[in-house]
Design a protein around this motif. Structure first.
Motif, short mmCIF file in Angstrom:
data_model
loop_
_atom_site.label_atom_id
_atom_site.label_comp_id
_atom_site.label_asym_id
_atom_site.label_seq_id
_atom_site.Cartn_x
_atom_site.Cartn_y
_atom_site.Cartn_z
N GLN A 145 0.59 -1.25 -0.05
CA GLN A 145 0.10 -0.05 -0.03
C GLN A 145 1.06 1.25 -0.04
N GLU B 225 -6.22 -8.29 1.64
CA GLU B 225 -5.60 -6.97 1.89
C GLU B 225 -6.80 -6.02 2.16
N TRP C 198 -6.06 -3.73 5.55
CA TRP C 198 -5.69 -2.15 5.16
C TRP C 198 -6.91 -1.38 5.64
#
Length: 351
Positions: free
Chosen positions: A58, A73, A77
């Motif tokens: 990221q 992910e 995140w």
């Protein structure tokens, strides 16, 4: 025998001072491990390598090969990282406020909750959520929470002056009285608000980090970045305040003005943290005691260690709150109250 005892007592502060670098390093390591574990644990387990791989991807796309599912992910995140970061920021901020309030009031029981600052912040946040709406955009809740915290602190100072209770010790009594009054006002605001939105207000009363978002983190991070270094730079003045107002005055410290500045910084930190976490007790009360047990009473050592320990503590409390009864979250204020109460029972048992 007396000379030997005095010699041992004299060596104790020096020994604790020498422990500070090691304690700070261990606290930083514990924070990194706690963050990694908190982001990886949940209904969908994610390994530590994947956690840091997602972070690297990221921040610098293409740096690492993507070998994990897209869902992982998003979980790391978008959901877990903002929550873990917010827990660390709130824990660090509340622990810092507790440490400096205990110094300027010379009272071991002083913390944002007992002095009414948390109650004032919750009052402001509830007013914004249930009555005014987001009139100032995303900054509405933090601004209202800060205003409420600052107003509560002004009430504490006003009550203390009215009751001729200018001594640092009696400020805590004034804070307790104001805390009850402000919480009564917050309850009245909930009662008068829209019943359909009462669950939102309940969040502020019990505390929780489930609404953490990346766009919100700038406010607690900025408050901590502004107030934390300023408080640390005034560590010597805080040390003088712990001895007494007369001693601090002889050292050239404007006692009343400095105490007011510390209260305003504490109100800013607490108000912004409460805006995104609700009322969380015991962090500001308990963590500074742990730090002083490890590195002694010097504020230059207590403040950074308190911030790190507060961050670690709240990350683990939030992890427990969201996993013990998954998929339902336990209010984090319940967890911190339980742990904090048991901690003080343990302290009492040790006399």
């Amino acid at each position: 025998m007396t000379d030997i005892s005095l010699s041992i007592a004299g060596r104790a502060p020096a020994r604790r001072a020498r422990l500070f670098p090691a304690a700070l390093g261990l606290a930083v390591l514990a924070l990194g491990l706690s963050f990694t574990f908190a982001v990886g644990v949940g209904a969908v387990p994610v390994g530590a390598r994947t956690v840091w791989g997602v972070i690297a991807n990221q921040l610098m796309p293409g740096l690492v090969e993507v070998t994990w599912p897209a869902g992982h992910e998003a979980i790391v995140w978008d959901l877990r990282m903002p929550r873990a970061i917010l827990a660390g920021l709130v824990g660090a901020g509340l622990a810092l406020v507790g440490a400096v309030l205990q110094a300027v009031t010379r009272n071991a029981l002083a913390d944002p909750h007992l002095l009414g600052i948390s109650s004032g912040g919750a009052f402001g946040a509830i007013t914004a959520l249930l009555h005014t709406g987001m009139i100032l955009g995303l900054a509405t809740v933090p601004i209202f929470a800060f205003a409420g915290a600052l107003g509560a602190m002004a009430l504490v100072l006003g009550v203390a002056r009215l009751a001729d209770a200018a001594s640092a010790e009696r400020l805590v009594l004034a804070g307790v009285a104001v805390s009850f009054i402000v919480m009564a006002g917050a309850n009245a605001m909930i009662f008068l608000g829209d019943p359909r939105a009462s669950h939102t207000a309940l969040f502020w009363m019990l505390g929780g980090l489930g609404l953490a978002q990346w766009s919100h983190l700038i406010f607690p991070a900025l408050a901590l970045a502004l107030c934390g270094p300023w408080l640390w730079l005034r560590a010597q003045d805080l040390d003088a305040m712990t001895i007494g107002d007369e001693t601090a005055a002889t050292l050239g410290i404007p006692v009343s003005r400095f105490r007011l500045e510390v209260f305003i910084a504490g109100a800013l930190l607490t108000g912004v943290m409460v805006a995104f976490s609700g009322v969380i007790g015991f962090v500001g009360l308990m963590i500074p005691h742990v730090a002083r047990m490890v590195v002694g009473g010097s504020q230059a050592r207590v403040l950074p260690l308190s911030a790190l320990l507060g961050a670690v503590f709240l990350i683990w409390c939030d992890l427990f709150a969201r996993t013990v009864m998954a998929p339902q979250d336990i209010p984090i204020g319940v967890v911190t109250g339980l742990v904090g109460g048991l901690f003080f029972v343990w302290l009492l048992a040790r006399r």
